[in-house]
Enzyme design. Structure first.
Site, PDB file in Angstrom:
ATOM      1  N   SER A 141       0.855  -1.186   0.000  1.00 40.21           N
ATOM      2  CA  SER A 141       0.000   0.000   0.000  1.00 40.21           C
ATOM      3  C   SER A 141       0.890   1.234   0.000  1.00 40.21           C
ATOM      4  CB  SER A 141      -0.907   0.019   1.238  1.00 40.21           C
ATOM      5  OG  SER A 141      -1.585   1.264   1.357  1.00 40.21           O
ATOM      6  N   TYR A 154      -1.845  -1.246  10.372  1.00 38.72           N
ATOM      7  CA  TYR A 154      -1.972  -1.461   8.931  1.00 38.72           C
ATOM      8  C   TYR A 154      -0.704  -1.011   8.204  1.00 38.72           C
ATOM      9  CZ  TYR A 154      -4.004  -1.387   4.243  1.00 38.72           C
ATOM     10  OH  TYR A 154      -4.263  -1.623   2.914  1.00 38.72           O
TER      11      TYR A 154
END
Length: 248
Positions: A141, A154
């Site tokens: 990401s 995350y």
């Protein structure tokens, strides 16, 4: 391009994963949909088979090593080998670092990062016996490089994916296995028409991304003719991470 290739996509029953599954199937690959959601996985398999698209759903909890081992074994039983693995399964968490529990932290790491390692390892055991090896792509990401508040767990998992990628590329290279990752930016998996003009124009590309954009990146990184490309993190974000932003 991928005719008769055997492709496993974790988290493949929804969102970006579903887009990747459909893209490979539409390019004549045999696609295995690995997902914990039994209803969505079975429905996607049914819909694809009805359209003449090759698909097999295998219910998989990627936090369980035995599920991962079964996924790889069952794929080989059905199709004879594994050519491509897309590590897409993952969870998001938005929670103050003051409130995140140890259990929540460990669950996110297990789902997003640890599973990517074990899936890669078990797939590689099969791929190394292929004449042309294989290709592994994991979904990282842009949050591996930048953050919003309350996304520590995350971000840590996605940063870990980037590091795991170059480490595995080094270890699996002698077995003719390429290992790369993709860092998506804003990829809309819901109602695209509901997006505002500002949502699109803030991107250098002039639009918000769609799952097919990530599928195209996967195609590039898993094309056997691109086996010189390994160990990289390919950012696919419409140019958002290249914008310089000043605050008043």
């Amino acid at each position: 391009m991928f005719k008769d290739s055997v492709v496993i996509v974790t988290g493949g029953a929804q969102g970006i994963g579903k887009g990747i599954v459909l893209a490979y199937a539409q390019n004549s690959a045999n696609v295995v949909i690995a997902d914990i959601n039994d209803d969505l996985g079975q429905q996607l398999e049914k819909d694809m088979l009805a359209q003449g698209l090759p698909a097999l759903f295998v219910k998989t909890d990627v936090t369980k090593e035995q599920d991962i081992v079964y996924l790889m074994q069952h794929t080989v039983e059905q199709f004879g080998t594994i050519n491509i693995l897309i590590n897409n399964a993952g969870k998001f968490q938005h929670k103050s670092p003051y409130d995140v529990t140890c259990e929540e932290w460990n669950y996110l790491l297990q789902t997003n990062l640890t599973s990517a390692f074990f899936c890669a390892r078990e797939a590689a055991k099969v791929m190394r016996n292929n004449t042309r090896g294989g290709a592994i792509v994991s979904l990282a990401s842009t949050r591996a490089e930048m953050s919003e508040p309350y996304t520590e767990a995350y971000a840590a998992t996605k940063g870990g994916i980037v590091a795991l990628t170059h480490a595995l590329a080094r270890s699996l290279g002698p077995d003719r296995i390429t290992v790369n990752c993709i860092s998506p930016g804003w990829i809309e998996t819901g109602d695209y028409k509901a997006l505002r003009p500002i949502d699109h124009t803030q991107h250098l590309s002039g639009r918000v991304g769609v799952p097919e954009d990530i599928a195209q990146a996967c195609f590039y990184l898993t094309n056997p003719n691109n086996n010189f490309v390994t160990g990289i993190n390919l950012t696919v974000d419409g140019g958002m991470t290249k914008k310089m932003i000043y605050e008043d």
